[in-house]
Design an enzyme around this catalytic site. Structure first.
Site, mmCIF file in Angstrom:
data_model
loop_
_atom_site.group_PDB
_atom_site.id
_atom_site.type_symbol
_atom_site.label_atom_id
_atom_site.label_comp_id
_atom_site.label_asym_id
_atom_site.label_seq_id
_atom_site.Cartn_x
_atom_site.Cartn_y
_atom_site.Cartn_z
ATOM 1 N N ASP A 165 35.791 33.198 59.302
ATOM 2 C CA ASP A 165 36.242 32.599 60.541
ATOM 3 C C ASP A 165 36.641 33.675 61.446
ATOM 4 O OD1 ASP A 165 36.457 30.521 62.499
ATOM 5 O OD2 ASP A 165 38.785 30.603 61.798
ATOM 6 N N CYS A 220 44.116 26.368 16.932
ATOM 7 C CA CYS A 220 45.050 25.165 17.060
ATOM 8 C C CYS A 220 44.710 24.575 18.751
ATOM 9 C CB CYS A 220 46.628 25.955 17.330
ATOM 10 S SG CYS A 220 47.056 26.600 15.689
#
Length: 735
Positions: free
Chosen positions: A422, A21
């Site tokens: 970082d 479906c």
């Protein structure tokens, strides 16, 4: 008629039952002119459609209807609960079907003990007929729609199989009418299969509803009304009538209705359902608060800064819904299988029927075996395997402050080889602190600190704030003639004394003798700390008063977070724009061996590409601000960490695949852990979904599987896949 915007819109789809479906609805939507992409999710029963401006929603709905399903445009702010499958709609037909089927099935059970309770044929027919054509009407309806669309689905298989068993029984009943001895009828098989499949769908709907609990819990956080203070008058208004800048009054124990800043009052705020923070956090005047969080003991006046769709809560809900509706890369394989699955199963069933009939001559047995093949092969579990695990995984992650933007990010995170961090604001606090104040001879620490804090009283420079913070509690004299000297520092008078506070270069220009504290300054510089000097210049010669060393301290859990990543087999890299000494010192304290220092924001993306090439696998980038956005986007998995002012969170929702709602490095390992757990569940679900068919179809074809048992197994496959996915709800950070 309103037209679609360029942003993805959501269609609620009704009538889908299996992976076939999903594929058919996607194909129908993609054929609509203007549609560039469409992704359908069986677990949420929704379709996310990307279309060009000018495409009519009615065209999309018509395309879905032509494919055999119903669709309507879903409002962007519609609650997730409204999208959950209706349990009540499935519940009572199951109960009625079970009551009608029980008298048919009990005699079959009694045969195991030698009892013969077989009902008359006409009574079996009376009981089975409403089950077949009333309770089972949905299978005929959806199966016929699939046939008209030129494909097949689960409903078609059930309709074909049960109709064959029912039709054979009716034919035998009328052929043997009036003859001695009752023929063996198979009404119990057709009725039991329909009842068991309906029961499975009902249990499936209940389980699916549990996978949307995370979104419903988030949506329930926002109050419907707020007490607003306008022109000194307090009134209660619906949330939709508020405007940015309104002052909202929040009493103790109430939830904040808006994002904003505290204009008056102080309290502890529980943000656990939004950020995963386990303890309430202190909030005072000028600090940000998030709508949906729970106010503690204080009365607050909050100035609204974000409303409706702009609020943090609304964006979190959209992010979670987008992730749950997205299709994981592994689902592409399932889609390819589903495209040919139903036609292949029908062919196998026909060969089974023909083979048994010709070889044995027993066409009744041939029909039953073909029915068993059709029933056991229903591909419900295939369609639910991936989205159910994704919904459960992203939901539990969101509950603990980890927001996954899309399924691809979640799937990629499980295979990460390298995590690049970082430095500032990610592994460190991101705000400089006064690491040490070393007074020169003839000056005490408190005297020097009081002079420096007084001199910096009016400055908003980060180092000035660090000095003032360190000087809290000291008696400060007012500073006069304060003047900032560009590139040097600040000068002024405190208690009549001429003071200079600034860089080494400035002190040297002023002729200040730094030798007494130079060794300490050099030691701090090697650790990457910033150096300032306090000197008095009013006398015959300038006099050194103190050395100030500023550092950005590590977050409390930074070292443990890096160690945990190493334990997971992930290599860590520090990528920083800071100078090599500062970056190297931080990396050494964290146990990170690979340091890339003095990297400009624009060059971080190139560093990520190089790491990917060297690692031979996926690379993640963890950052907290706007300057990290290019690297977050370039990484296989961008992980953005919220910072105290919220900026990182805003950037993350655009540039990163995963957002950490708390500034805790430990959440990076947790994100990888939940990714691995979710991916493992997807693989387990797909394995069991395929096993049911790989084992069940041959057993049915060789006559070793009764249709009733096949129906029970098919229903069990869907429920077991959902149950396995829901085990993810037990996950906790640190697992």
């Amino acid at each position: 008629m309103n037209t679609l915007a360029a942003a993805p819109l959501t269609l609620a789809i009704e009538g889908m039952t299996c992976a076939s479906c999903v594929l058919r609805v996607e194909k129908a939507l993609k054929k609509v002119p203007g549609v560039t992409d469409a992704a359908v999710n069986l677990a949420t029963e929704t379709a996310s459609v990307q279309a060009a401006p000018g495409t009519l929603p009615s065209d999309l709905e018509a395309a879905v209807q032509a494919a055999g399903y119903a669709a309507h445009l879903q409002a962007a702010d519609a609650p997730a609960a409204a999208r959950a499958p209706s349990e009540a709609a499935l519940g009572w037909p199951v109960a009625v079907a079970a009551l009608l089927t029980l008298p048919l099935a009990l005699p079959m059970v009694a045969l195991l003990w030698g009892a013969h309770w077989m009902l008359p044929g006409w009574l079996q027919w009376l009981l089975a007929t409403p089950v077949q054509f009333w309770a089972g009407a949905r299978f005929y309806r959806h199966g016929w729609a699939a046939l008209r669309a030129g494909s097949g689905n689960m409903d078609l298989l059930v309709a074909l199989g049960t109709s064959a068993a029912y039709g054979l029984s009716v034919w035998l009943l009328f052929v043997h009418a009036g003859h001695e001895g009752a023929p063996h009828l198979y009404f119990e098989a057709s009725a039991a299969v329909i009842t068991l499949v309906l029961l499975g769908k009902w249990l499936e709907a209940r389980a699916r509803r549990q996978t949307t609990e995370a979104i419903r819990a988030l949506q329930a956080l926002r109050p419907e009304t707020a007490r607003v203070l306008r022109d000194g008058v307090e009134s209660t208004l619906p949330i939709g009538e508020l405007t940015r800048g309104d002052v909202v009054i929040v009493r103790p124990g109430e939830r904040l209705p808006v994002d904003g800043t505290i204009a008056e009052g102080a309290s502890h705020v529980d943000e656990s359902l939004l950020t995963g923070e386990s303890l309430p956090v202190a909030r005072g005047v000028g600090e940000r608060v998030i709508g949906g969080s729970l106010n503690g003991e204080g009365l607050l006046q909050v100035r609204a800064t974000a409303l409706g769709a702009e609020s943090t809560l609304a964006r979190i809900v959209r992010l979670v819904e987008t992730a749950q509706a997205a299709k994981a890369p592994i689902q592409q394989t399932v889609d390819k299988v589903s495209a040919v699955f139903v036609p292949v199963v029908v062919a196998i069933a026909f060969v089974t029927w023909l083979g048994w009939g010709l070889a044995v001559g027993d066409w009744s047995a041939a029909t039953l075996n073909a029915v068993a093949v059709l029933v056991i092969a229903c591909p419900c579990a295939l369609g639910l395997a991936t989205p159910a695990a994704l919904m459960a995984g992203t939901g539990v992650a969101a509950r603990h402050g980890i927001l996954v933007k899309d399924a691809a990010a979640l799937e990629a995170a499980h295979a990460l080889r390298v995590v690049a961090f970082d430095k500032t604001g990610t592994l460190t606090v991101g705000r400089p602190t006064l690491a040490e104040l070393r007074p020169a001879a003839g000056t005490t620490r408190d005297q020097a600190l009081a002079l420096a804090a007084a001199l910096q009283a009016g400055s908003e420079h980060p180092l000035a704030r660090a000095v003032r913070q360190a000087g809290v509690g000291l008696a400060l004299s007012p500073a006069t003639e304060v003047q900032a000297v560009a590139g040097r520092g600040v000068q002024g008078r405190v208690d009549g004394r001429a003071l200079r506070l600034g860089s080494t270069r400035w002190m040297q220009e002023l002729g200040v003798d730094l030798a007494p504290l130079q060794p300490q300054a050099d030691a701090h510089a090697q650790q990457g700390r910033s150096i300032s000097w306090l000197a008095e210049t009013g006398g015959a010669a300038p006099r050194l008063l103190a050395l100030l060393a500023f550092g950005d301290e590590l977050k409390l859990d930074a070292r443990a977070a890096v160690d945990r990543l190493h334990a997971l087999g992930v290599r860590t890299v520090l990528v920083s724009g800071d100078h090599r000494g500062a970056a190297g010192a931080i990396a050494a304290r964290l146990g990170i061996a690979d340091v890339r220092a003095e990297v400009l924001p624009a060059d971080k993306a190139a560093v990520i590409a190089g790491l990917r090439h060297g690692a031979g696998g996926p690379v993640a980038m963890v950052g907290d601000g706007l300057n990290d956005a290019p690297a977050l986007a370039a990484a296989d998995v961008g992980i953005a960490m919220a910072n105290p002012d919220g900026g990182g969170t805003d950037v993350a929702m655009h540039a990163a695949g995963i957002t950490l709602m708390r500034g805790e490095p430990a959440l990076v390992a947790d994100a990888i852990a939940i990714s691995r757990r979710t991916t493992r569940k997807i693989h387990q679900n797909l394995f069991w979904a395929f096993v049911y068919n790989v084992v069940g179809i041959p057993l049915a074809a060789f006559g070793l599987l009764n249709p009733v048992v096949a129906g029970a197994a098919m229903a069990l496959s869907s429920v077991s896949v959902l149950g396995n996915a829901l085990l993810l709800k037990r996950w906790r950070p640190g697992d």
